[in-house]
Design a protein around this motif. Structure first.
Motif, PDB file in Angstrom:
ATOM      1  N   UNK A 111       0.580  -1.161   0.096  1.00 35.11           N
ATOM      2  CA  UNK A 111      -0.181   0.592  -0.002  1.00 35.11           C
ATOM      3  C   UNK A 111       0.819   0.849   0.360  1.00 35.11           C
ATOM      4  N   UNK A 112       1.697   1.463   0.826  1.00 34.90           N
ATOM      5  CA  UNK A 112       2.735   2.529   0.733  1.00 34.90           C
ATOM      6  C   UNK A 112       3.438   2.763  -0.323  1.00 34.90           C
ATOM      7  N   UNK A 113       3.904   1.485  -0.775  1.00 36.47           N
ATOM      8  CA  UNK A 113       4.735   1.436  -2.305  1.00 36.47           C
ATOM      9  C   UNK A 113       4.000   2.000  -3.172  1.00 36.47           C
ATOM     10  N   UNK A 114       3.313   1.704  -3.301  1.00 36.97           N
ATOM     11  CA  UNK A 114       1.738   1.717  -4.461  1.00 36.97           C
ATOM     12  C   UNK A 114       1.702   3.565  -4.363  1.00 36.97           C
ATOM     13  N   UNK A 115       2.129   4.353  -3.311  1.00 37.07           N
ATOM     14  CA  UNK A 115       1.303   5.696  -2.977  1.00 37.07           C
ATOM     15  C   UNK A 115       3.045   6.752  -3.302  1.00 37.07           C
ATOM     16  N   UNK A 116       3.932   5.731  -2.963  1.00 35.30           N
ATOM     17  CA  UNK A 116       4.759   6.554  -3.476  1.00 35.30           C
ATOM     18  C   UNK A 116       4.951   6.640  -5.040  1.00 35.30           C
ATOM     19  N   UNK A 117       5.239   4.762  -5.294  1.00 29.11           N
ATOM     20  CA  UNK A 117       5.300   5.167  -6.872  1.00 29.11           C
ATOM     21  C   UNK A 117       4.316   5.568  -7.543  1.00 29.11           C
ATOM     22  N   UNK A 118       3.313   5.555  -6.816  1.00 25.97           N
ATOM     23  CA  UNK A 118       2.487   6.468  -8.608  1.00 25.97           C
ATOM     24  C   UNK A 118       2.367   7.803  -8.581  1.00 25.97           C
ATOM     25  N   UNK A 119       3.048   8.653  -7.577  1.00 28.87           N
ATOM     26  CA  UNK A 119       3.684   9.898  -8.053  1.00 28.87           C
ATOM     27  C   UNK A 119       3.928  10.749  -8.775  1.00 28.87           C
ATOM     28  N   UNK A 120       5.055   9.840  -9.190  1.00 31.31           N
ATOM     29  CA  UNK A 120       4.885  10.604 -10.770  1.00 31.31           C
ATOM     30  C   UNK A 120       4.040  10.736 -11.908  1.00 31.31           C
ATOM     31  N   UNK A 171      -5.742  -9.828 -15.757  1.00 34.08           N
ATOM     32  CA  UNK A 171      -5.159  -8.803 -16.196  1.00 34.08           C
ATOM     33  C   UNK A 171      -4.488  -8.131 -15.085  1.00 34.08           C
ATOM     34  N   UNK A 172      -3.317  -8.059 -15.766  1.00 37.15           N
ATOM     35  CA  UNK A 172      -2.355  -7.331 -14.560  1.00 37.15           C
ATOM     36  C   UNK A 172      -2.483  -6.418 -14.179  1.00 37.15           C
ATOM     37  N   UNK A 173      -1.673  -6.112 -13.049  1.00 36.02           N
ATOM     38  CA  UNK A 173      -1.748  -4.013 -12.823  1.00 36.02           C
ATOM     39  C   UNK A 173      -1.567  -3.590 -11.825  1.00 36.02           C
ATOM     40  N   UNK A 174      -0.959  -2.524 -11.410  1.00 38.02           N
ATOM     41  CA  UNK A 174      -0.339  -2.070 -10.722  1.00 38.02           C
ATOM     42  C   UNK A 174       0.724  -2.298  -9.948  1.00 38.02           C
ATOM     43  N   UNK A 175       1.761  -2.693 -11.576  1.00 44.48           N
ATOM     44  CA  UNK A 175       3.135  -2.578 -11.052  1.00 44.48           C
ATOM     45  C   UNK A 175       3.465  -2.064 -11.116  1.00 44.48           C
ATOM     46  N   UNK A 176       4.765  -2.138  -9.522  1.00 41.83           N
ATOM     47  CA  UNK A 176       5.143  -0.438  -9.516  1.00 41.83           C
ATOM     48  C   UNK A 176       7.090  -1.285  -8.971  1.00 41.83           C
ATOM     49  N   UNK A 177       7.840  -0.153  -8.811  1.00 41.96           N
ATOM     50  CA  UNK A 177       9.145  -0.383  -8.249  1.00 41.96           C
ATOM     51  C   UNK A 177       9.287   0.518  -7.990  1.00 41.96           C
ATOM     52  N   UNK A 178       9.896   0.405  -6.044  1.00 40.67           N
ATOM     53  CA  UNK A 178      10.525   1.709  -5.782  1.00 40.67           C
ATOM     54  C   UNK A 178      11.471   2.844  -6.399  1.00 40.67           C
ATOM     55  N   UNK A 179      11.256   3.622  -6.994  1.00 42.11           N
ATOM     56  CA  UNK A 179      11.689   5.108  -7.297  1.00 42.11           C
ATOM     57  C   UNK A 179      13.952   4.633  -7.833  1.00 42.11           C
ATOM     58  N   UNK A 180      14.265   4.209  -6.283  1.00 41.89           N
ATOM     59  CA  UNK A 180      15.508   4.611  -6.194  1.00 41.89           C
ATOM     60  C   UNK A 180      16.143   2.499  -6.790  1.00 41.89           C
TER      61      UNK A 180
END
Length: 165
Positions: free
Chosen positions: A19-28, A81-90
């Motif tokens: 949840x926290x990672x998704x919030x960070x990653x999708x800011x951009x 259906x694949x979604x919400x792929x996110x990787x920490x910006x660093x």
């Protein structure tokens, strides 16, 4: 000596970090569209917990920290259906996204019988489109997200798994 990033199925204990990672990653992404009401930013923690319990969810870990995630489920038409792929910006740009996609595709195609894989991304999300095309996805159409963002829909047949970088 550095630690390696590992990919594994998510557990209920991972929901808050996802949840926290998704919030960070999708800011951009939100900034790209000047829309801070996109689904990943307004999703609730309870909803993430429900997805972890019901769907195919994988995480990338660096030690105890969740640094990436992806979710998928097989839909009524037999597509995954694949979604919400996110990787920490660093950690972006090191193949973690492709590894997460490969894990999801393997599980959804092998264990859950998906006939093809489908995902979508915003029409301005060039880095996402580059990744998806590099691992074999092709544009099959467009759609409008519930938040009003124009989306590009991409698919590929099951059995053509993502290659790792």
């Amino acid at each position: 000596m550095g630690m390696s990033v590992t990919i594994s199925a998510a557990t209920d204990q991972d929901a808050e970090q996802i949840f926290r990672l998704q919030y960070l990653c999708f800011q951009s992404e939100a900034a790209l569209y000047a829309n801070y009401r996109i689904d990943p930013l307004v999703q609730t923690l309870d909803s993430v917990r429900q997805e972890v319990a019901a769907d195919c969810v994988f995480v990338a870990r660096l030690g105890d920290e969740v640094v990436g995630s992806v979710r998928g489920r097989v839909t009524e038409d037999g597509a995954a259906s694949i979604g919400k792929l996110c990787v920490h910006p660093r950690l972006q740009g090191h193949g973690i996204g492709a590894r997460l996609l490969r894990a999801a595709e393997s599980s959804l195609g092998g264990e859950r019988g998906a006939k093809r894989f489908r995902l979508h991304t915003g029409h301005r999300s060039e880095s996402n489109l580059r990744l998806y095309r590099r691992v074999g996805y092709e544009t099959v159409g467009t759609a409008e997200g519930a938040d009003g963002v124009p989306m590009i829909v991409l698919e590929k047949p099951a059995g053509t798994y993502a290659t790792t970088a």
